[in-house]
Motif scaffolding. Structure first.
Motif, PDB file in Angstrom:
ATOM      1  N   ILE A   1     -38.256 -21.729 -18.613  1.00 28.72           N
ATOM      2  CA  ILE A   1     -38.094 -20.340 -18.189  1.00 28.72           C
ATOM      3  C   ILE A   1     -38.527 -19.427 -19.324  1.00 28.72           C
ATOM      4  O   ILE A   1     -37.957 -19.476 -20.414  1.00 28.72           O
ATOM      5  N   ASP A   2     -39.562 -18.607 -19.075  1.00 27.12           N
ATOM      6  CA  ASP A   2     -40.025 -17.676 -20.107  1.00 27.12           C
ATOM      7  C   ASP A   2     -39.743 -16.216 -19.754  1.00 27.12           C
ATOM      8  O   ASP A   2     -39.886 -15.327 -20.581  1.00 27.12           O
TER       9      ASP A   2
ATOM     10  N   GLY B   1     -44.537 -22.962  -7.645  1.00 27.23           N
ATOM     11  CA  GLY B   1     -43.293 -23.321  -8.297  1.00 27.23           C
ATOM     12  C   GLY B   1     -43.008 -22.608  -9.597  1.00 27.23           C
ATOM     13  O   GLY B   1     -42.034 -22.922 -10.274  1.00 27.23           O
ATOM     14  N   ARG B   2     -43.851 -21.653  -9.971  1.00 27.11           N
ATOM     15  CA  ARG B   2     -43.664 -20.985 -11.262  1.00 27.11           C
ATOM     16  C   ARG B   2     -42.774 -19.754 -11.172  1.00 27.11           C
ATOM     17  O   ARG B   2     -42.292 -19.279 -12.189  1.00 27.11           O
TER      18      ARG B   2
ATOM     19  N   LEU C   1     -34.689 -23.235 -21.063  1.00 26.54           N
ATOM     20  CA  LEU C   1     -35.216 -21.975 -21.593  1.00 26.54           C
ATOM     21  C   LEU C   1     -36.340 -22.213 -22.595  1.00 26.54           C
ATOM     22  O   LEU C   1     -36.223 -23.060 -23.475  1.00 26.54           O
ATOM     23  N   ALA C   2     -37.409 -21.436 -22.461  1.00 29.17           N
ATOM     24  CA  ALA C   2     -38.488 -21.451 -23.453  1.00 29.17           C
ATOM     25  C   ALA C   2     -38.002 -20.737 -24.714  1.00 29.17           C
ATOM     26  O   ALA C   2     -37.134 -19.868 -24.654  1.00 29.17           O
ATOM     27  N   GLU C   3     -38.555 -21.095 -25.850  1.00 29.99           N
ATOM     28  CA  GLU C   3     -38.170 -20.450 -27.109  1.00 29.99           C
ATOM     29  C   GLU C   3     -38.407 -18.941 -27.049  1.00 29.99           C
ATOM     30  O   GLU C   3     -37.643 -18.173 -27.610  1.00 29.99           O
TER      31      GLU C   3
ATOM     32  N   ASP D   1     -42.992 -21.278 -17.452  1.00 27.84           N
ATOM     33  CA  ASP D   1     -44.264 -21.421 -18.162  1.00 27.84           C
ATOM     34  C   ASP D   1     -44.934 -22.750 -17.793  1.00 27.84           C
ATOM     35  O   ASP D   1     -44.453 -23.495 -16.927  1.00 27.84           O
ATOM     36  N   GLU D   2     -46.036 -23.051 -18.467  1.00 25.69           N
ATOM     37  CA  GLU D   2     -46.810 -24.261 -18.164  1.00 25.69           C
ATOM     38  C   GLU D   2     -46.014 -25.539 -18.400  1.00 25.69           C
ATOM     39  O   GLU D   2     -46.297 -26.578 -17.807  1.00 25.69           O
TER      40      GLU D   2
END
Length: 130
Positions: A96-97, A66-67, A20-22, A91-92
């Protein structure tokens, strides 16, 4: 197998959280407003692992870069069969964003809402670091 799918199927909450992204935003199938942030999303997903029985991904769909991924699943909640889909954007950095869940049928969504509602105090406590 996609790392997210592997983490969920192994019920590995630490591996799920690591993906997980922040600034991830979680959109629930049963709540009106999305939930922002890694701590809250991770706590919600731990709650889901507690209430879903017989969980299984049955299909994975990904766009060529793949995003964006869609993971179709089945599970049981409070005796109700549920079908759903996790829609994820990465995200880049490969985190997961955006995490949106949709489920059916209505009776199972209602059972999920009740089961997750019963978890919410624990979810809020976990998200706050308790």
């Amino acid at each position: 197998m996609h790392p997210f799918r592997k983490a969920v199927e192994n019920r590995d909450s630490a591996a799920i959280e690591a993906l997980l992204a922040e600034d991830v935003v979680f959109t629930s199938p049963v709540a009106f407003k999305p939930y922002p942030g890694k701590a809250m999303t991770a706590a919600i997903l731990r709650g889901v692992l507690r209430v879903f029985e017989d969980f299984s991904y049955v299909k994975e769909i990904a766009n060529p870069d793949g995003r964006d991924h869609a993971f179709v699943f089945t599970a049981t909640v409070a005796g109700k069969q549920i079908q759903g889909c996790d829609f994820l954007h990465f995200d880049e950095e490969g985190k997961i964003d955006d995490f949106m869940v949709m489920v059916r049928p209505l009776s199972a969504a209602q059972a999920l809402s009740e089961a997750m509602g019963a978890q919410f105090d624990k979810i809020a406590q976990e998200a706050a670091g308790g």
